[in-house]
Scaffold this active site. Structure first.
Site: not given
Ligand code: BES
Ligand code: MN
Ligand code: MN
Length: 456
Positions: A81, A145, A307
């Protein structure tokens, strides 16, 4: 591999054309289509069986190839996703019409995480076809995710046997630079809330009532701005209680990793950085908790002026957590504090969204060592262990429910614009990743004690 390069790229481009946005229900069918696409790609690559498991929200894809029960098993986790593509007007080409420019593939999900998931599929295909698969492989690729992995949490708890493995391998993080390989050994946790502040029971004329009735937008702004003091400390009582302070030696190590504040600022076009007093930028984004507004709205935001004193105002707030903070404890502390500090003139509602726990991994573990060796071989340099500021909620759950450690062998770059317009992924990173992943399997199978005892 060289003869396959173009095909590997073309196939990824096809995957990227499917708009599998998990947050927006209008893409629900596309999310299913992406799951089916992953299933087919795993079967084509040599998996014995692959199933699509429907959930309350988006399907989970599980596949495996078991060559010998006595050999170690690597469980590959990733997500198909993607984040919503907006704001669309800032993209140079369509988010779901991938293009290659300057050696990079531009599309939503190119790096996070379709490109990185697909490296595993192609590494597996190469090993399978060349009869070089050194261990058993399982794939767990989810579609939620980016919205908190809720369905996967339940699936993991109920499928311990199916998910039996020796190690979890994930490519969903970044490294320092293409010539400075690194491996992530930490992730921050997350508490995400939405707040609603209600003033008068309806929108009012801002001249007729202005000055006398509580304006929920003004009050919300006061409330959120009081959540941090002038030193960048979060003011919620008890917020830092469980924070494990990182010892001076470890902090020193962390700050040794190559980092240029000047480049950081010029890349983002900011005059200065901000944050918690007493910590460096690297520390602020890795080992310290945060509190950030992710969105704030209310009243009139259309063209021209109107307003009006709004009846309601809203904000979305994320708090990144570090060991040993707990997502639900922080959510409760936030809600209590936010309710308590609201002036009597307004009503306040706090909704807790998804969360996740922080993660710390051991650089002494076999998995880390195998990953380090693989990267050293392909990049010609020993990788540096780093801690990432992002979150992957399922990683802590894998440990808790399955007792399994993860290896976070990510090949993205900070500058890949994940979650932003013009997300991209370097072809260099994509191909290096495939090569490194295949080597990881080889080294891990060699170094794993289960394998050694078999040869005794
Ligand atoms: N792949 C990311 C997390 C990430 C990015 C880890 C860069 C380390 C370095 C993951 O898909 C992500 O975006 N996770 C979300 C968490 C989620 C609960 C929405 C995040 O970190 O915001
Ligand atoms: Mn990710
Ligand atoms: Mn992400």
């Amino acid at each position: 591999m060289s003869s396959n390069k173009q095909r590997f790229i073309d196939e990824l481009m096809e995957f990227l054309r499917i708009p599998s946005v998990s947050a927006d229900s209008k893409y629900k069918k596309d999310v299913v289509r992406a799951a089916e696409w992953v299933k087919k790609s795993l079967l084509d690559a040599g998996a014995d069986k692959v199933e699509i498991i429907p959930t309350k929200m988006h399907p989970i894809v599980f596949g495996e190839r078991i060559i010998d029960k006595k050999l170690p098993t690597i469980l590959v986790y990733g997500h198909y996703d993607v984040q919503p593509p907006d704001p669309l007007n800032l993209w140079h080409s369509g988010p779901f019409e991938p293009v290659i420019k300057d050696g990079k593939i531009y599309a939503r999900g190119a790096c996070d995480d379709k490109g990185q998931v697909y490296m595993h599929v192609k590494a597996f295909e190469m090993m399978s076809r060349n009869k070089m698969l050194p261990c058993n492989v399982k794939f767990l690729i989810e579609g939620e995710e980016e919205v908190g992995s809720e369905s996967l949490g339940g699936f993991v708890k109920n499928n311990r046997k199916k998910l039996e493995a020796d190690i979890i391998l994930i490519s969903d993080t970044d490294m320092i630079a293409n010539d400075i390989p690194s491996i992530s050994v930490g992730l921050r946790g997350l508490t995400y809330v939405q707040v609603e502040v209600t003033g008068p029971n309806r929108d009012l004329h801002s001249g007729v009532y202005g000055g006398a009735v509580p304006n929920p937008i003004n009050i919300l702004c006061d409330m959120v701005s009081s959540l941090k003091d002038k030193n960048g400390h979060i003011t919620i009582p008890g917020f830092y209680k469980d924070v494990r302070n990182v010892p001076a030696g470890e902090r020193k190590e962390l700050n040794k990793a190559p980092f240029s504040l000047k480049e950081y600022k010029s890349d983002l076009d900011i005059k200065d950085v901000v944050g918690e007093k007493g910590f460096t930028t690297v520390e602020r984004t890795a080992i310290r908790p945060t509190l950030d507004l992710n969105g704030i709205w209310g009243g009139y935001t259309g063209e021209g002026s109107k307003t009006v004193i709004a009846s309601k105002a809203y904000a979305k707030i994320s708090m990144r957590l570090v060991p040993n903070q707990k997502s639900d404890v922080i959510a409760k502390l936030f809600a209590k504090h936010f309710q308590k500090m609201a002036p009597p003139s307004v009503k306040v509602k706090v909704d807790v969204h998804h969360g996740g726990e922080p993660v710390m991994l051991d650089t002494g573990a076999v998995g880390y060592k195998a990953a380090s060796r693989a990267m050293e071989t392909t990049f010609g340099k020993k990788p540096i262990p780093t801690r990432s500021g992002g979150s992957i909620p399922i990683v802590a759950l894998f440990k808790k429910e399955l007792g399994l450690d993860s290896v976070m062998l990510g090949f993205g770059l900070n500058s890949d614009n994940i979650h932003s317009p013009n997300e991209h992924y370097g072809i260099f990173n994509y191909l290096k990743g495939i090569e490194t992943i295949a080597l990881f399997h080889k080294y891990y199978a060699e170094m794993n004690t289960k394998n050694k005892s078999k040869h005794k």
